[in-house]
Design a protein around this motif. Structure first.
Motif, PDB file in Angstrom:
ATOM      1  N   SER A  18       1.109   3.984  -2.956  1.00  0.00           N
ATOM      2  CA  SER A  18       0.678   5.353  -2.625  1.00  0.00           C
ATOM      3  C   SER A  18       1.817   6.346  -2.861  1.00  0.00           C
ATOM      4  O   SER A  18       1.598   7.448  -3.363  1.00  0.00           O
ATOM      5  CB  SER A  18       0.215   5.426  -1.172  1.00  0.00           C
ATOM      6  OG  SER A  18      -0.933   4.626  -0.985  1.00  0.00           O
TER       7      SER A  18
ATOM      8  N   ILE B  77     -11.375   8.487  -0.061  1.00  0.00           N
ATOM      9  CA  ILE B  77     -11.130   7.189   0.587  1.00  0.00           C
ATOM     10  C   ILE B  77     -10.730   7.288   2.043  1.00  0.00           C
ATOM     11  O   ILE B  77     -10.540   6.280   2.718  1.00  0.00           O
ATOM     12  CB  ILE B  77     -10.066   6.389  -0.221  1.00  0.00           C
ATOM     13  CG1 ILE B  77     -10.213   4.896   0.056  1.00  0.00           C
ATOM     14  CG2 ILE B  77      -8.663   6.910   0.047  1.00  0.00           C
ATOM     15  CD1 ILE B  77      -9.344   4.013  -0.795  1.00  0.00           C
TER      16      ILE B  77
ATOM     17  N   GLY C 255      -3.197   9.726  -1.223  1.00  0.00           N
ATOM     18  CA  GLY C 255      -4.354   8.850  -1.226  1.00  0.00           C
ATOM     19  C   GLY C 255      -4.038   7.535  -0.557  1.00  0.00           C
ATOM     20  O   GLY C 255      -3.001   7.405   0.106  1.00  0.00           O
ATOM     21  N   ARG C 256      -4.918   6.584  -0.752  1.00  0.00           N
ATOM     22  CA  ARG C 256      -4.755   5.277  -0.133  1.00  0.00           C
ATOM     23  C   ARG C 256      -5.068   4.173  -1.127  1.00  0.00           C
ATOM     24  O   ARG C 256      -5.734   4.400  -2.138  1.00  0.00           O
ATOM     25  CB  ARG C 256      -5.738   5.107   1.042  1.00  0.00           C
ATOM     26  CG  ARG C 256      -5.453   5.974   2.238  1.00  0.00           C
ATOM     27  CD  ARG C 256      -6.669   6.098   3.122  1.00  0.00           C
ATOM     28  NE  ARG C 256      -6.451   7.072   4.160  1.00  0.00           N
ATOM     29  CZ  ARG C 256      -5.977   6.773   5.375  1.00  0.00           C
ATOM     30  NH1 ARG C 256      -5.718   5.511   5.706  1.00  0.00           N
ATOM     31  NH2 ARG C 256      -5.773   7.715   6.256  1.00  0.00           N
ATOM     32  N   VAL C 257      -4.640   2.973  -0.730  1.00  0.00           N
ATOM     33  CA  VAL C 257      -4.827   1.811  -1.595  1.00  0.00           C
ATOM     34  C   VAL C 257      -5.793   0.836  -0.945  1.00  0.00           C
ATOM     35  O   VAL C 257      -5.757   0.626   0.266  1.00  0.00           O
ATOM     36  CB  VAL C 257      -3.472   1.134  -1.857  1.00  0.00           C
ATOM     37  CG1 VAL C 257      -3.653  -0.273  -2.437  1.00  0.00           C
ATOM     38  CG2 VAL C 257      -2.639   1.990  -2.814  1.00  0.00           C
ATOM     39  N   HIS C 258      -6.663   0.269  -1.757  1.00  0.00           N
ATOM     40  CA  HIS C 258      -7.607  -0.747  -1.296  1.00  0.00           C
ATOM     41  C   HIS C 258      -7.486  -1.955  -2.215  1.00  0.00           C
ATOM     42  O   HIS C 258      -7.653  -1.836  -3.426  1.00  0.00           O
ATOM     43  CB  HIS C 258      -9.031  -0.185  -1.348  1.00  0.00           C
ATOM     44  CG  HIS C 258     -10.042  -1.097  -0.755  1.00  0.00           C
ATOM     45  ND1 HIS C 258     -10.524  -0.962   0.518  1.00  0.00           N
ATOM     46  CD2 HIS C 258     -10.652  -2.207  -1.253  1.00  0.00           C
ATOM     47  CE1 HIS C 258     -11.386  -1.925   0.790  1.00  0.00           C
ATOM     48  NE2 HIS C 258     -11.481  -2.694  -0.284  1.00  0.00           N
TER      49      HIS C 258
ATOM     50  N   CYS D 296       0.849  -1.208   0.000  1.00  0.00           N
ATOM     51  CA  CYS D 296       0.000   0.000   0.000  1.00  0.00           C
ATOM     52  C   CYS D 296       0.881   1.253   0.000  1.00  0.00           C
ATOM     53  O   CYS D 296       0.649   2.199  -0.768  1.00  0.00           O
ATOM     54  CB  CYS D 296      -0.886   0.046   1.243  1.00  0.00           C
ATOM     55  SG  CYS D 296      -2.298  -1.060   1.171  1.00  0.00           S
TER      56      CYS D 296
END
Lengths: 464, 464, 464, 464
Positions: free
Chosen positions: C99, C308, C110-113, C95
């Motif tokens: 990012s 997010i 931002g972020r990772v999903h 992640c």
């Protein structure tokens, strides 16, 4: 004076008990009318308003038309009520009359199915198409208007009519209408070679263009909903071969053409149906409004036999308590009879020409008048900036409001003027006068419009 | 003779030009009626048919009611047409009259919004609820009927009305109606402790029961559409505290109650609105049919102020050309005046009791007559097998058909009998006689029903 | 011999037990491969196939890449399994790595999903957008491909992927992609002034154009799903300013840009993300495929912080058992490390240029080779008729099939050739060689393609 | 110490770069695990956690299972990557192996279709059912869980999973699951005569009950999605004849049964498929999770031949890049081989009995332990108030949290305990131990649970 007091009380009650959700409050100050006759509405003080819109073309034969009023009165005396589960003569004869007219207009056999209210007839047509095709997706036009039920709003272009109401499952794919005065593609009629048609055709070129399964030849769209001349969109007349070219594509991909004649049917355009001008046959045709000369919300659809024959659209397919109510069918039947009169057709076309000429005269006077065209008695005038093209909504509104405020003089008497504003930019007067409008009334319209344009456009005159 | 020939010709045209998609062809042989008066329809030979259904309760005040016909005739003479964008006195006064009635009936302030046709009023109510809640899912009743547009079909229980038309995006969750004669849960009223209500309440017990987000307290469903007494479902009267208990749950989870009074409103049940019997207040109420005594498809909704005030349901929220057409509002206004007469209310309730007693007398004679109940002049009779419970659709149909075939004698004259079949098993006669039905006509009804039951149920008599 | 027998048995079992519903049976005769290494697949007889497609760009770092294989092997030894409800180091570091790359590429936090499978990442992005906007309608491109779940099929242009499956409630509005070689509008790049952009902008001109409520400024569409270079659509590269101009419109109307980098991400185009070439920043970016070099279906989305952050997309918003499975995250983490090597970026761009030059040389030889372009190692070649423009699907298929049939000679040894066919007319070879393709392998590709074009196009040579 | 520092840094990165939208933040303080083996997870300090949940039943054969790990390692060496458009041996053999197992389990021929991730397999099953029936409506269970894509959320009962995401067009009709410990209808098994089944059957009694068009015999619903034993719903075991009775109704109305065996398949319940316990045959069966022992997200569906034969589900019906990825198929194939060992089946059933007995011993000690049941190694325990029935979510959470906090002593060593909470009231421990759980580990579980119940329930002991 006493009357006015009554009006104040009424307006007070209106503010307390009436929903504002319809269109009465589009006006800053709603108006109460008390009487009507011929081409005129009358307010509580007896001031006449020359009506150039006739209830959005619902009262084509003039207010209080004697012939139609008479049959309604008679119906009250013998069969004003009858459940739609049972038959009555007027229903059958009206179906027959419209079906025969369709054979005359389009050489096609079919049947008529009634309902009440334009949207419900549209919903019936959607159900009929969904049934026969097993599909739920439709093409419709940008600028098109087909009603405000959930289903009808899906095929009506304005997102404003959908936005507050959550999800619409079958939002149509909206195709640019051939609005040549403001061509969507920036072209000019004459040199364009119907580029808009080729853009529509391009959708079918490869499966990646999203509408066709090229492996099976199946299109995702069941039907194309059209208005032959756009109504709310601004009484726009398509170029002569447009629908012929479109229909060829639709036929090739087995997409039905549903012709919404709610505003333009019943001779408004100088032919019985608006589509007759364009050399194509509808698969389904939806009608209403002027069918009863505004005396009853009777509406309906006609469909060609293969779509509506009893095995295709069997008993109970749809239903509405008032679907063939006798007060409506009797009025409709008389309207059909009135319309058989060939002198009326001639009159409509002749008055239409005079009316357009009158407007063109006005156009020569005011730079702010852009496009002026008409077909039969469906007439449009775009109000623009001095460049004759940039939409001028403010001026349009001012003229519209001033017309309703009345005080326009004609032969020493005060009048109001009822116009209607439509069009993509709300700058078009969409005019639908009574079929019986007189030359004097056309002259009166000229005088009033001249007065109003003059009032709000000082020093904008063109040079003679 | 000549007449009959005309009829044959008419039926021939019907077969060629009329859609069979409405309900006229539910009958094996459609009938043409030519006249109507009071409680009677008349066929082309002048034979009277005693009508116990009155256009599914649309003509409560009797065919050709003099008072209502008169105002319609008057309206023709002064303002039969006026665009809904403008106001007219009758519209305002009718809104006020209904709103005031709502304050009397339910002590709640609100406003009225008109349309035409029941389904369109239902669609307007759906739009209003969708707007205010931002949700699209509804509860509705098994056995409920709210119309046949796409949106109305989503909340109408019969899959038959959806099956041919493809996808319905907002199919309601259908809750069993408290049809105690045939309890969905197999219980018996008296000992059941409203088990049906607790089953509904159970849906909210955990998020896994599918309707409630227990973390936010939000319910997936925006409103519950009800008929206070089911119409098409068979004139079923719910037990006294049912709606009170349901409304408590709905209020707790902020689910609106939409009361469809299309069939039961306007005193059909002996009170102005059907729901008044049950001690709960609607959030929205939809009405139509009998509002104009069948002379015009005017329909509408009332909503409480917070849902419909101008900021919540602003101008242009919805629209229909004929939404407040003057021919309808004038009739509606007169109907409202007629209904203010307290002697009429008394008459309805008294006649209703006599009618039910008459049917109960019949029930004592025929084992095949199951449930007989009534509320005001909304009366039901279930036709069963000899066991008095198993639905007997065949017998129901035979009696219904025979009634329409006529030839029933009364005082030496031949009559027909118009009934209506409804109910979950199509074995219920749902009766809605004229509010002015006379004692003699009730006696006539007894004689005809006795004759018909007797004809088709030889040796089925109960022991005296 | 024995081996072949084994193959026959396997193919027999395949015919009995395997669904044909995936793409294995797009081939007339499905092929079984047994080994792979670098740029080559090997069939059961040990014949090598030069793979110019590398599992549709899922194995960018070459088959059996030693570094990635090693970490996967290591993971088996310490933590091959862990429920996604719990954390593990590799998930977090991956992640963080992605990012940080996003900050480098687009200067956005931002972020990772994570999820598994491209379609599920797309579904997650749809949910995220639906949540933040409260809307469900999307723009997407004609020719776009985003997956085959119900939700992903709604934004994928081909109707073929929807037709058999009934109703799709949120069918996207598909906008023509700037496919300049075959301009949707018939224009030519250079003189067109981005007419396609102005056509898109025109949709917002009036409410009648169907996408904007001009009264509130609200657009009906929540996001625009794009591929920066179309993948399945045929590796089409948009003109330089296209996305910049589109993004300006989207920003104006608060429409989010969702960048699907499933095929083009991770340096396929010579930059980390395909969109980096075009000077715009995505609001959401979806990735997968090559993230693990084909060793695990790990996929995911990145979204900018405001969309997010935990309050916007709280715990439990979505879930999938394997969403951050350690076998995938460990491979992904190693791929990210490999990609940090700047010499690799240089290598990709240099090999890409050589490859395109090689194809252009071929193009000079064969009139049937239309458009040849490339960006990084995403390379396209359109097979046409002799006119160099009319799509030639038959020739494309023949060359593709012949490649798979093998028997192509290079230095005395027999080879096969793995190509991939895409494009609107199924006439484009979409080539995605290994990032480590060697000059010799490019030469080999030239030889094989020359041989195949020559074989099927006798006497079609251009004059030197 | 140094290690802990690393952990802090990792948690810091997690808070910055990781979406909170998955389930990791259901925990107040997310935990990082670093190693796993057999029945144990290990945190960064090396503390072992006895795992009674095994990744929600995805790692049935124990963490780092030697046989499965070995084949994965081997696959890395010969064919770790291969596009799904081409075949490889392991894919075919796995299809064959599962199909043959289906013939053994249910005497039905069919085929296997792969995808990755449970939701995508569910989406494929939805597509398959939609294709074959032309319908889009499904029955599913209250308490059922089938995934989180848009389509899977429509058939998953919790509204919480739909609420933030706008409109769901095909929300299932959710039927009460036979959760006899808390019967939806308030009945008691033994005396209830499967009242729940008769309630389901009642839906088909008349068209007014909303699901059947009695005229055509067509049901509105295409399939019923079930879990044979509810997973997330709380490992609830239906009564023995429930599914047999339901299937009879489904067959009568041509509604397919889709059996979601994501959690319960592959011997979790002591038989290969959970449904085998109930004497009915599925039409479609969906599987995943434990298929690869948690090493790869491979999932898939099996369907009976008539639904999935190539003509019914032709090439290209659906697709996913990784749908039959070799790293997954090789693991799946080895899992299938391990599961053929009959001693394993015996072991599962024997350990299951021991485990349940152990819990029942605990139940005798603590009034707060309500229902304890198990089938194979799928075991449930409801935590209640002292009355043994009222759900006690607070106590459940405390025990769950305390288990994760570790510090539980066994033979002088500190341990953690991994449980899982499910159920309609979030008060059920849903336990899925390793198939190789030892007697000592069961004893350890007893000790830990005893310690935890004791800790939080002072003086609640039952009298011996």
């Amino acid at each position: 004076m006493a009357k006015t007091k009554g009006i104040e009380k009424l307006l007070g009650e209106e503010a307390r008990y009436c929903s504002y959700g319809d269109t009465a409050h589009y006006l800053e100050k709603p108006i109460i009318f008390s009487e009507c006759d011929g081409s005129f509405l009358y307010d509580h003080d007896g001031m006449p308003y020359l009506d150039l819109q006739m209830w959005y073309s619902a009262v084509n034969l003039g207010y209080k038309n004697k012939r139609v009023n008479k049959v309604v009165r008679d119906q009250l005396d013998h069969l004003p009520q009858i459940a739609s589960q049972y038959l009555h003569r007027e229903k059958i004869e009206l179906c027959a009359s419209i079906s025969k007219q369709m054979q005359k207009s389009f050489q096609t056999k079919g049947r008529v199915h009634f309902n009440v209210g334009g949207s419900q007839a549209i919903e019936d047509s959607i159900k009929l198409i969904r049934k026969v095709t097993g599909k739920t997706q439709f093409f419709a036009f940008q600028g098109g208007y087909h009603g405000r039920t959930i289903g009808a709003s899906e095929i009506t272009s304005s997102y404003r009519y959908r936005r507050p109401y959550g999800h619409f499952s079958n939002r149509a794919q909206f195709i640019p209408y051939p609005y040549c005065f403001r061509c969507h593609y920036g072209n000019f009629f004459g040199s364009c070679k119907y580029y808009c048609v080729s853009q529509f055709e391009k959708l079918f070129e490869t499966e990646y263009n999203s509408v066709l399964d090229t492996k099976t030849g199946e299109c995702e769209f069941a039907a194309f909903y059209i208005e032959p001349i756009q109504g709310t969109g601004g009484y726009i007349i398509p170029p002569p071969d447009y629908f012929k070219k479109i229909k060829k594509i639709l036929d090739h991909y087995k997409i039905y053409l549903v012709d919404d004649e709610m505003q333009m049917g019943f001779y408004r355009t100088g032919k019985f149906w608006g589509l007759e001008h364009f050399g194509v046959k509808p698969d389904v045709l939806v009608f209403g409004k002027s069918l009863t000369n505004g005396l009853n919300p009777l509406s309906g659809l006609w469909a060609k036999e293969e779509l509506i024959r009893p095995s295709a659209f069997p008993p109970g397919s749809t239903h509405s308590t008032f679907s063939s109510n006798p007060m409506g069918t009797t009025a409709g039947l008389e309207v059909m009879k009135v319309l058989q009169d060939k002198t009326l057709e001639a009159r409509i076309n002749s008055s239409g020409k005079k009316f357009v000429n009158m407007l063109k005269k006005l156009q020569r006077k005011y730079k702010e008048i852009g496009d002026v065209t008409g077909i039969g008695l469906a007439i449009r005038l775009e109000v623009c900036e001095k460049d004759g093209i940039t939409p001028n909504r403010r001026l349009t509104d001012r003229i519209f409001q001033a017309g309703l405020e009345g005080g326009l003089e004609y032969k020493g008497k005060k009048y109001g003027l009822v116009l209607d504003v439509g069009g993509y930019f709300k700058n078009a007067f969409t005019l639908a006068p009574s079929f019986y409008i007189t030359d004097e009334e056309i002259g009166m319209a000229y005088k009033f419009l001249d007065e109003l344009f003059s009032r709000f456009t000082t020093s904008n005159r063109r040079q003679p």
